[in-house]
Design a protein around this motif. Structure first.
Motif, short mmCIF file in Angstrom:
data_model
loop_
_atom_site.label_atom_id
_atom_site.label_comp_id
_atom_site.label_asym_id
_atom_site.label_seq_id
_atom_site.Cartn_x
_atom_site.Cartn_y
_atom_site.Cartn_z
N ASP A 1 53.30 36.89 31.88
CA ASP A 1 53.02 35.55 32.37
C ASP A 1 52.53 35.65 33.81
O ASP A 1 53.31 35.84 34.74
N ILE A 2 51.21 35.56 33.99
CA ILE A 2 50.63 35.73 35.32
C ILE A 2 51.11 34.65 36.29
O ILE A 2 51.10 34.86 37.50
N ALA A 3 51.56 33.52 35.75
CA ALA A 3 52.06 32.44 36.62
C ALA A 3 53.36 32.84 37.32
O ALA A 3 53.75 32.22 38.31
N GLU A 4 54.02 33.88 36.81
CA GLU A 4 55.30 34.32 37.39
C GLU A 4 55.12 35.40 38.45
O GLU A 4 56.07 35.76 39.14
N ALA A 5 53.89 35.95 38.57
CA ALA A 5 53.70 37.12 39.44
C ALA A 5 53.69 36.72 40.91
O ALA A 5 53.19 35.66 41.28
N ASP A 6 54.24 37.59 41.77
CA ASP A 6 54.21 37.36 43.22
C ASP A 6 52.88 37.82 43.82
O ASP A 6 52.41 37.26 44.79
N VAL A 7 52.35 38.89 43.25
CA VAL A 7 51.08 39.42 43.74
C VAL A 7 50.14 39.59 42.55
O VAL A 7 50.50 40.23 41.56
N LEU A 8 48.96 39.00 42.64
CA LEU A 8 47.97 39.13 41.57
C LEU A 8 46.74 39.86 42.10
O LEU A 8 46.21 39.51 43.16
N VAL A 9 46.30 40.86 41.35
CA VAL A 9 45.02 41.49 41.60
C VAL A 9 44.09 40.93 40.52
O VAL A 9 44.27 41.20 39.34
N SER A 10 43.12 40.11 40.93
CA SER A 10 42.35 39.34 39.97
C SER A 10 40.90 39.81 39.99
O SER A 10 40.30 39.96 41.05
N VAL A 11 40.35 40.02 38.80
CA VAL A 11 39.03 40.65 38.70
C VAL A 11 38.04 39.70 38.05
O VAL A 11 38.38 38.96 37.13
N GLY A 12 36.80 39.74 38.55
CA GLY A 12 35.77 38.84 38.04
C GLY A 12 34.52 39.57 37.60
O GLY A 12 34.49 40.80 37.46
N ARG A 13 33.47 38.79 37.42
CA ARG A 13 32.21 39.27 36.86
C ARG A 13 31.66 40.48 37.61
O ARG A 13 31.00 41.34 37.03
N GLY A 14 31.96 40.57 38.92
CA GLY A 14 31.42 41.63 39.74
C GLY A 14 31.83 43.04 39.29
O GLY A 14 31.22 44.02 39.71
N ILE A 15 32.82 43.13 38.43
CA ILE A 15 33.26 44.44 37.95
C ILE A 15 32.22 45.07 37.02
O ILE A 15 32.20 46.29 36.83
N GLY A 16 31.37 44.25 36.44
CA GLY A 16 30.20 44.76 35.70
C GLY A 16 30.47 45.24 34.30
O GLY A 16 29.91 44.71 33.34
N GLU A 17 31.31 46.26 34.17
CA GLU A 17 31.53 46.88 32.86
C GLU A 17 33.03 47.03 32.62
O GLU A 17 33.80 47.19 33.56
N GLU A 18 33.39 47.05 31.35
CA GLU A 18 34.80 47.18 30.98
C GLU A 18 35.40 48.48 31.53
O GLU A 18 36.53 48.51 32.01
N GLU A 19 34.60 49.57 31.48
CA GLU A 19 35.10 50.88 31.94
C GLU A 19 35.52 50.82 33.41
O GLU A 19 36.39 51.59 33.84
N ASN A 20 34.89 49.93 34.16
CA ASN A 20 35.18 49.88 35.60
C ASN A 20 36.53 49.27 35.92
O ASN A 20 36.98 49.30 37.07
N LEU A 21 37.18 48.68 34.91
CA LEU A 21 38.47 48.03 35.16
C LEU A 21 39.53 49.01 35.66
O LEU A 21 40.51 48.60 36.27
N ASP A 22 39.33 50.29 35.40
CA ASP A 22 40.32 51.29 35.81
C ASP A 22 40.67 51.18 37.30
O ASP A 22 41.84 51.30 37.67
N ILE A 23 39.66 50.95 38.14
CA ILE A 23 39.95 50.89 39.58
C ILE A 23 40.83 49.67 39.90
O ILE A 23 41.59 49.68 40.87
N ILE A 24 40.74 48.63 39.05
CA ILE A 24 41.57 47.43 39.25
C ILE A 24 43.02 47.74 38.86
O ILE A 24 43.96 47.41 39.57
N TYR A 25 43.16 48.42 37.69
CA TYR A 25 44.52 48.80 37.26
C TYR A 25 45.17 49.73 38.28
O TYR A 25 46.36 49.60 38.58
N ASP A 26 44.38 50.65 38.82
CA ASP A 26 44.93 51.59 39.80
C ASP A 26 45.44 50.85 41.04
O ASP A 26 46.53 51.14 41.54
N LEU A 27 44.65 49.88 41.51
CA LEU A 27 45.07 49.12 42.69
C LEU A 27 46.34 48.32 42.39
O LEU A 27 47.28 48.30 43.18
#
Lengths: 263, 316
Positions: B196-222
């Motif tokens: 439930d993202i509404a419960e999170a204290d800190v959100l790392v939120s990703v948008g169109r600028g990530i370009g490709e699905e494969e690039n999500l890894d850097i978001i997960y890492d952060l």
């Protein structure tokens, strides 16, 4: 069964741009198929693939430039296209929902579709009203912001989900003929195949003007006037970190750490 | 002459936009030197009328027909009410249901329609300010007509306050049921899922600028380095890269974390509606004019593919 798909292209502006009179200077604009319409085209093509004898016809109000977008729709599986334009239409500055619906209504009356699928809105002007206006003028039923479609052509009913705000969907039955405005995410739009692109070159694309549609120039008269365009003053009060990525990331990390993030 | 604003409700609740319409309507009525009337159609109209009755309303009209929103009922009821009141301007919300009846109502009444207003003024004619290109450009449209229907963007006007004493009048709209061509059969909540993202204290939120699905890894890492939860804006969810329960925005979830880090998110109004309540907003985007910077507290204007790994490195 015939599915009419009003499609348009939409412009995105570069990061830096200039406004020239009412318009953003053409140099800073990139035109591509309107994102919402791309999903509408896909939905129509999927209906054609699933059913027997379904014809998909696109209808577009726009100058020659927009044929690139129309050919994309044809390459993905639409059967033929109608583009509405002439010198009188070209003189219009504002293409509001009523103006577009007037022109599309004339096309729809000639085509006599069972179903009209079009995007919820255009990505540039974003009036989000053409589809429902068209439905009312044709005397069709309608549903706005559809993110799930189950068509029962035999019964003449479209069972749809309308995507409301806050993660809630409304389940609605709409009797045909109907106009459905299509929300992004309803399907997974395909890329055009090379074969599709080749075939698209030979598919019919008719260009019609007001006279061809039995319309008078006065039908374009509108009480609406587009009077100004400006780049809004930035309201940003953000502290922007300057420097290369290492520097800015380092400064942001310090701020986050101070707030207790990642500790 | 009046200004007529149409309230919105859903599943037994008056929606916030209704009180914003009262404010927008009152200001417009003042500009014309006229009355503000409010209409509420379907559901428990008397309770809604009570909830709506704030300062500045001159009359509330209720149409007691049906429970939930149905566009055919709304169009018929409001067409009849408009014929009765002849409003100078009819205001409706620019919401999913507003979009489902306002264009048809305008067409039937032959009122000019301008949608998604962010400002309204009267300068002989009605002048409607709206945005284009995802809030990058502001335009004005002048309406040279004795009548107009305008849909109003949510969260642009403050909610009306105070307790009003406007008379509540039942309006007999004589709705023709045989002309109702669509039937609402139910509602569905989008599946909750694992997080439930509404419960999170800190959100790392990703948008169109990530370009490709494969690039999500850097978001997960952060997110992992920060102990944060991953959320997304609409295009990422439309592409199927993250499930719907991760979507922040008007059609997804409204979140109010301590820290919201928007990465490659331009800040479309529908997205901002879901996250502007965050205590601290950080934006990383290579477009200095992206509207996300208007609401950000901290910003980095640079390539996210350089900044995000560098930021992760700092916490590893």
């Amino acid at each position: 069964m015939k599915v009419l798909v009003p499609v348009t292209d939409a412009a995105t502006v570069d990061d830096e741009f200039e406004v020239d009179g009412l318009h953003v200077d053409e140099r800073y604009l990139t035109h591509d198929i309107n994102e919402w319409d791309e999903y509408a085209v896909e939905e129509a093509v999927q209906l054609a693939e699933a059913g027997e004898d379904v014809e998909v016809v696109t209808a577009t109000v726009g100058p020659e430039r927009v044929e690139e977008t129309i050919r994309q729709a044809l390459a993905k599986g639409a059967d033929r296209a109608v583009r509405v334009w002439d010198d009188a239409i070209a003189e219009q500055t504002l293409f509001d929902a009523r103006t577009k619906a007037t022109l599309l209504e004339a096309v729809a009356r000639e085509e006599d579709p069972d179903l009209v699928l079009t995007g919820v809105q255009s990505g540039d002007a974003g009036f989000a009203a053409t589809g429902v206006t068209l439905a009312e003028r044709l005397g069709f039923q309608w549903a706005a912001v559809v993110n799930n479609l189950d068509l029962d052509a035999g019964e003449g009913v479209a069972r749809v989900h309308r995507e409301l705000e806050g993660g809630v969907e409304e389940l609605t039955e709409v009797t045909l003929p109907a106009v459905l405005t299509i929300q992004t995410g309803i399907n997974d739009p395909r890329y055009a195949s090379l074969r599709g692109i080749r075939q698209a070159q030979n598919k019919p694309l008719d260009v019609k003007g007001l006279a061809d549609l039995g319309l008078d120039e006065s039908t374009l008269d509108s009480p609406l006037t587009w009077t100004s365009t400006s780049e809004p003053e930035s309201q940003s009060e953000a502290r922007i970190f300057e420097g290369d990525a290492e520097t800015t990331a380092g400064e942001l990390a310090d701020v986050l750490a101070e707030m207790g993030v990642g500790q | 002459m009046t200004v007529l604003a149409v309230a919105e409700h859903r599943r037994g609740e008056l929606r916030d936009v209704s009180l914003e319409l009262v404010t927008a309507g009152r200001r417009l009525a003042d500009a014309y030197g006229t009355d503000l009337h409010v209409a509420v159609v379907s559901g428990n109209v008397d309770r809604y009328a009570d909830d709506l009755n704030r300062d500045g309303i001159d009359a509330i009209h209720t149409v007691n027909f049906g429970e939930e929103f149905n566009h055919d009922v709304y169009v018929q009821a409001l067409e009849a009410l408009a014929a009765d009141l002849a409003p100078r301007v009819l205001l409706a919300p620019h919401t999913v249901n507003g979009l489902d009846y306002a264009p048809a109502l305008a067409s039937r009444l032959d009122y000019p329609l301008v949608t998604d207003a962010v400002d309204l003024s009267v300068d002989e004619s009605l002048v409607v300010t709206r945005e284009m290109y995802g809030s990058k450009v502001e335009t004005t449209i002048e309406v040279a007509s004795e009548r107009a229907l305008v849909t109003v963007r949510p969260a642009e006007w403050p909610a009306a306050e105070g307790v009003g004493d406007a008379p509540v009048e039942a309006f007999d709209a004589a709705v023709d049921e045989s002309a109702v061509g669509s039937t609402v059969t139910g509602f569905e909540e989008v599946a909750g899922g694992d997080v439930d993202i509404a419960e999170a204290d800190v959100l790392v939120s990703v948008g169109r600028g990530i370009g490709e699905e494969e690039n999500l890894d850097i978001i997960y890492d952060l997110a992992e380095a920060l102990g944060a939860t991953v959320s997304a804006s609409r295009p990422v969810v439309d592409n199927g890269w993250l499930p719907k329960n991760r979507q922040v925005g008007q059609s997804g979830k409204v979140v109010t974390p301590d820290v919201y880090i928007a990465i490659g998110i331009s800040g479309a109004v529908q997205h901002v509606a879901g996250m502007k309540g965050a205590d601290t907003i950080v934006a990383i985007n290579d477009d200095p004019n992206a509207p996300i910077f208007d609401i950000a507290d901290y910003g980095i204007v640079d390539d996210l593919f350089e900044v995000v790994p560098a930021l992760t490195e700092r916490f590893s």
